[in-house]
Write a protein that holds these residues in place. Structure first.
Motif, PDB file in Angstrom:
ATOM      1  N   GLN A 176       1.021  -1.032   0.002  1.00  0.00           N
ATOM      2  CA  GLN A 176       0.012   0.028  -0.014  1.00  0.00           C
ATOM      3  C   GLN A 176       0.729   1.295  -0.042  1.00  0.00           C
ATOM      4  O   GLN A 176       2.045   1.260   0.240  1.00  0.00           O
ATOM      5  CB  GLN A 176      -0.924  -0.027   1.299  1.00  0.00           C
ATOM      6  N   ALA A 177       0.307   2.520  -0.423  1.00  0.00           N
ATOM      7  CA  ALA A 177       1.002   3.473  -0.378  1.00  0.00           C
ATOM      8  C   ALA A 177       0.026   4.686   0.352  1.00  0.00           C
ATOM      9  O   ALA A 177      -0.868   4.699   0.106  1.00  0.00           O
ATOM     10  CB  ALA A 177       1.322   4.153  -1.739  1.00  0.00           C
ATOM     11  N   PHE A 178       1.026   5.331   1.133  1.00  0.00           N
ATOM     12  CA  PHE A 178       0.359   6.635   1.809  1.00  0.00           C
ATOM     13  C   PHE A 178       0.807   7.680   0.861  1.00  0.00           C
ATOM     14  O   PHE A 178       1.899   7.892   0.709  1.00  0.00           O
ATOM     15  CB  PHE A 178       0.973   6.927   3.104  1.00  0.00           C
ATOM     16  N   VAL A 179      -0.269   8.366   0.195  1.00  0.00           N
ATOM     17  CA  VAL A 179      -0.181   9.324  -0.735  1.00  0.00           C
ATOM     18  C   VAL A 179      -0.306  10.721   0.279  1.00  0.00           C
ATOM     19  O   VAL A 179      -1.528  10.895   0.786  1.00  0.00           O
ATOM     20  CB  VAL A 179      -1.154   9.228  -1.748  1.00  0.00           C
ATOM     21  N   ILE A 180       0.916  11.122   0.729  1.00  0.00           N
ATOM     22  CA  ILE A 180       0.851  12.334   1.746  1.00  0.00           C
ATOM     23  C   ILE A 180       0.831  13.599   1.170  1.00  0.00           C
ATOM     24  O   ILE A 180       1.888  13.944   0.283  1.00  0.00           O
ATOM     25  CB  ILE A 180       2.041  12.039   2.658  1.00  0.00           C
ATOM     26  N   PHE A 181      -0.008  14.507   1.574  1.00  0.00           N
ATOM     27  CA  PHE A 181       0.033  15.964   1.249  1.00  0.00           C
ATOM     28  C   PHE A 181      -0.355  16.803   2.285  1.00  0.00           C
ATOM     29  O   PHE A 181      -1.292  16.459   3.078  1.00  0.00           O
ATOM     30  CB  PHE A 181      -0.946  16.330   0.034  1.00  0.00           C
ATOM     31  N   SER A 182       0.411  17.864   2.467  1.00  0.00           N
ATOM     32  CA  SER A 182       0.137  18.757   3.512  1.00  0.00           C
ATOM     33  C   SER A 182      -0.992  19.731   3.034  1.00  0.00           C
ATOM     34  O   SER A 182      -1.323  19.936   1.771  1.00  0.00           O
ATOM     35  CB  SER A 182       1.137  19.595   3.934  1.00  0.00           C
ATOM     36  N   ILE A 183      -1.742  20.151   3.923  1.00  0.00           N
ATOM     37  CA  ILE A 183      -3.027  20.837   3.621  1.00  0.00           C
ATOM     38  C   ILE A 183      -2.740  22.407   3.082  1.00  0.00           C
ATOM     39  O   ILE A 183      -2.927  23.124   2.216  1.00  0.00           O
ATOM     40  CB  ILE A 183      -4.172  20.877   4.712  1.00  0.00           C
ATOM     41  N   VAL A 184      -1.736  22.986   4.034  1.00  0.00           N
ATOM     42  CA  VAL A 184      -1.184  24.220   3.974  1.00  0.00           C
ATOM     43  C   VAL A 184       0.316  24.066   4.374  1.00  0.00           C
ATOM     44  O   VAL A 184       0.849  22.960   5.035  1.00  0.00           O
ATOM     45  CB  VAL A 184      -1.713  25.253   5.060  1.00  0.00           C
ATOM     46  N   GLU A 185       1.250  24.869   4.162  1.00  0.00           N
ATOM     47  CA  GLU A 185       2.593  25.087   4.370  1.00  0.00           C
ATOM     48  C   GLU A 185       3.472  23.880   3.930  1.00  0.00           C
ATOM     49  O   GLU A 185       3.909  23.048   5.141  1.00  0.00           O
ATOM     50  CB  GLU A 185       2.776  25.236   5.927  1.00  0.00           C
ATOM     51  N   PRO A 186       3.652  23.397   2.774  1.00  0.00           N
ATOM     52  CA  PRO A 186       3.169  23.944   1.700  1.00  0.00           C
ATOM     53  C   PRO A 186       1.545  23.730   1.182  1.00  0.00           C
ATOM     54  O   PRO A 186       1.151  22.488   1.631  1.00  0.00           O
ATOM     55  CB  PRO A 186       4.028  23.422   0.621  1.00  0.00           C
ATOM     56  N   LEU A 187       1.008  24.735   0.514  1.00  0.00           N
ATOM     57  CA  LEU A 187      -0.466  24.627   0.023  1.00  0.00           C
ATOM     58  C   LEU A 187      -0.477  23.369  -0.885  1.00  0.00           C
ATOM     59  O   LEU A 187       0.454  23.168  -1.736  1.00  0.00           O
ATOM     60  CB  LEU A 187      -0.637  25.729  -0.498  1.00  0.00           C
ATOM     61  N   ILE A 188      -1.562  22.410  -0.655  1.00  0.00           N
ATOM     62  CA  ILE A 188      -1.745  21.334  -1.198  1.00  0.00           C
ATOM     63  C   ILE A 188      -1.853  21.611  -2.896  1.00  0.00           C
ATOM     64  O   ILE A 188      -2.447  22.516  -3.344  1.00  0.00           O
ATOM     65  CB  ILE A 188      -3.148  20.578  -0.742  1.00  0.00           C
ATOM     66  N   GLN A 189      -1.343  20.783  -3.688  1.00  0.00           N
ATOM     67  CA  GLN A 189      -1.726  20.795  -4.995  1.00  0.00           C
ATOM     68  C   GLN A 189      -2.458  19.481  -5.387  1.00  0.00           C
ATOM     69  O   GLN A 189      -1.722  18.625  -5.640  1.00  0.00           O
ATOM     70  CB  GLN A 189      -0.161  20.743  -5.602  1.00  0.00           C
ATOM     71  N   THR A 225       4.577  -0.597   3.503  1.00  0.00           N
ATOM     72  CA  THR A 225       3.988   1.082   3.049  1.00  0.00           C
ATOM     73  C   THR A 225       4.827   1.752   2.417  1.00  0.00           C
ATOM     74  O   THR A 225       6.015   2.021   3.007  1.00  0.00           O
ATOM     75  CB  THR A 225       3.104   1.694   4.093  1.00  0.00           C
ATOM     76  N   VAL A 226       4.769   2.319   1.190  1.00  0.00           N
ATOM     77  CA  VAL A 226       5.606   3.375   0.616  1.00  0.00           C
ATOM     78  C   VAL A 226       4.845   4.585   1.085  1.00  0.00           C
ATOM     79  O   VAL A 226       3.785   4.817   0.918  1.00  0.00           O
ATOM     80  CB  VAL A 226       5.876   2.997  -0.957  1.00  0.00           C
ATOM     81  N   LEU A 227       5.932   5.734   1.466  1.00  0.00           N
ATOM     82  CA  LEU A 227       5.405   7.045   1.423  1.00  0.00           C
ATOM     83  C   LEU A 227       5.635   7.746   0.189  1.00  0.00           C
ATOM     84  O   LEU A 227       6.605   7.897  -0.232  1.00  0.00           O
ATOM     85  CB  LEU A 227       6.068   7.652   2.631  1.00  0.00           C
ATOM     86  N   ALA A 228       4.508   8.319  -0.399  1.00  0.00           N
ATOM     87  CA  ALA A 228       4.693   9.086  -1.613  1.00  0.00           C
ATOM     88  C   ALA A 228       4.126  10.580  -1.170  1.00  0.00           C
ATOM     89  O   ALA A 228       3.019  10.698  -0.682  1.00  0.00           O
ATOM     90  CB  ALA A 228       3.753   8.329  -2.831  1.00  0.00           C
ATOM     91  N   GLY A 229       4.735  11.443  -2.014  1.00  0.00           N
ATOM     92  CA  GLY A 229       4.349  12.952  -1.804  1.00  0.00           C
ATOM     93  C   GLY A 229       5.518  13.700  -2.043  1.00  0.00           C
ATOM     94  O   GLY A 229       6.700  13.374  -1.845  1.00  0.00           O
TER      95      GLY A 229
END
Length: 291
Positions: free
Chosen positions: A76-89, A159-163
């Motif tokens: 499985q992959a955790f697709v990781i993005f911050s909501i802010v700082e940096p702003l999500i794309q 688990t792989v961390l992606a982002g």
């Protein structure tokens, strides 16, 4: 003896064996002749040498294989993005969701830094991705929010961390297993992007039968999927796409497209369709250049 490769560096492979110890191993020269490469995550057969060394004799069949980062048997992959700082794309997020599914890996969406995001931001993101059916976690490593759910999702998985850099991947790992003391990168004020801190692929134990691959390179958006197949990796489109009048509808400018109609009715998030269309059009452009 059997084991799993958890680290590869300088021609040596650290293998966690059925003895529950790490052995520093070399691979037999026959692999090079066969054109085979030992990857982090591989299950291998090895011959022990002394108390802490060994020789890898065989690579067992892989369930999955990624080329960038080079890692095998990810479940499985955790697709990781911050909501802010940096702003999500969200365009990059959607592209990674496609890439992960294409590799045969189940995606889990993890939104970080939820403690400094507004409730409206969190609600909007949840509504944008809830129809995908992928698990969605909102976490804060600093405030230790959502960590128990993440730990439960990691159990029994590789688990792989992606982002992108700077979204808090290393901070999340440190919060889950403080003994790692992984280097974390701040955000460049000038560029608004994170500084990359992970340089080598390695499997990290975050609990009993729970491994995480902290790996560089997965933040790059590189899709090998054909333009006409991108739609196959948008599960939230499926219930509507079956009503499209054209078989193989790409949901671009086709007349009476049911997916576009769903967006117009508010049944699908408009941003998901916009990101999808951008991905498809970019692939069409790339395919045109290739020929």
């Amino acid at each position: 003896m059997q084991g799993r490769v958890i680290r590869a560096r300088g021609g040596f492979f650290d293998v966690y064996t059925t003895e529950e110890i790490e052995r520093r191993c070399r691979a037999r020269g026959i692999f090079k002749k066969r054109g085979q490469t030992v990857l982090v995550g591989d299950l291998v057969q090895l011959v022990p040498m002394g108390e802490t060394e060994g020789v890898i004799e065989e690579i067992l069949p892989r369930s999955t294989e990624l080329l960038r980062p080079p890692v095998a048997n990810i479940t499985q992959a955790f697709v990781i993005f911050s909501i802010v700082e940096p702003l999500i794309q969200t365009y990059l997020l959607d592209g990674l969701l496609v890439a992960v599914q294409q590799a045969g890996i189940r995606p889990i969406i993890v939104f970080t830094k939820c403690d400094i995001a507004t409730d409206q931001d969190k609600e909007d993101l949840f509504n944008q991705y809830r129809l995908t059916g992928f698990p969605i976690f909102f976490v804060s490593s600093r405030k230790e929010i959502g960590l128990e759910d993440v730990k439960e999702a990691l159990t029994g998985e590789i688990t792989v961390l992606a982002g992108p850099s700077g979204v808090g991947k290393s901070s999340l790992l440190n919060a889950l297993a403080p003994h790692f003391s992984l280097e974390t990168g701040g955000i460049s004020e000038k560029m608004g992007r994170g500084r990359h801190t992970t340089r080598h692929v390695s499997l990290l134990s975050v609990g009993e039968n729970a491994w995480v691959a902290d790996a560089p390179g997965f933040s790059q958006l590189s899709l090998s999927v054909a333009s006409q197949d991108v739609r196959l990796y948008y599960p939230d489109f499926f219930p509507f796409a079956q009503n499209c009048p054209y078989r193989g509808c790409l949901h671009l400018q086709e007349e009476n497209c049911a997916v576009q109609a769903a967006v117009e009715r508010g049944d699908l998030p408009a941003e998901r369709l916009t990101n999808y269309q951008t991905l498809v059009n970019n692939k069409i452009e790339q395919e045109g250049r290739q020929y």
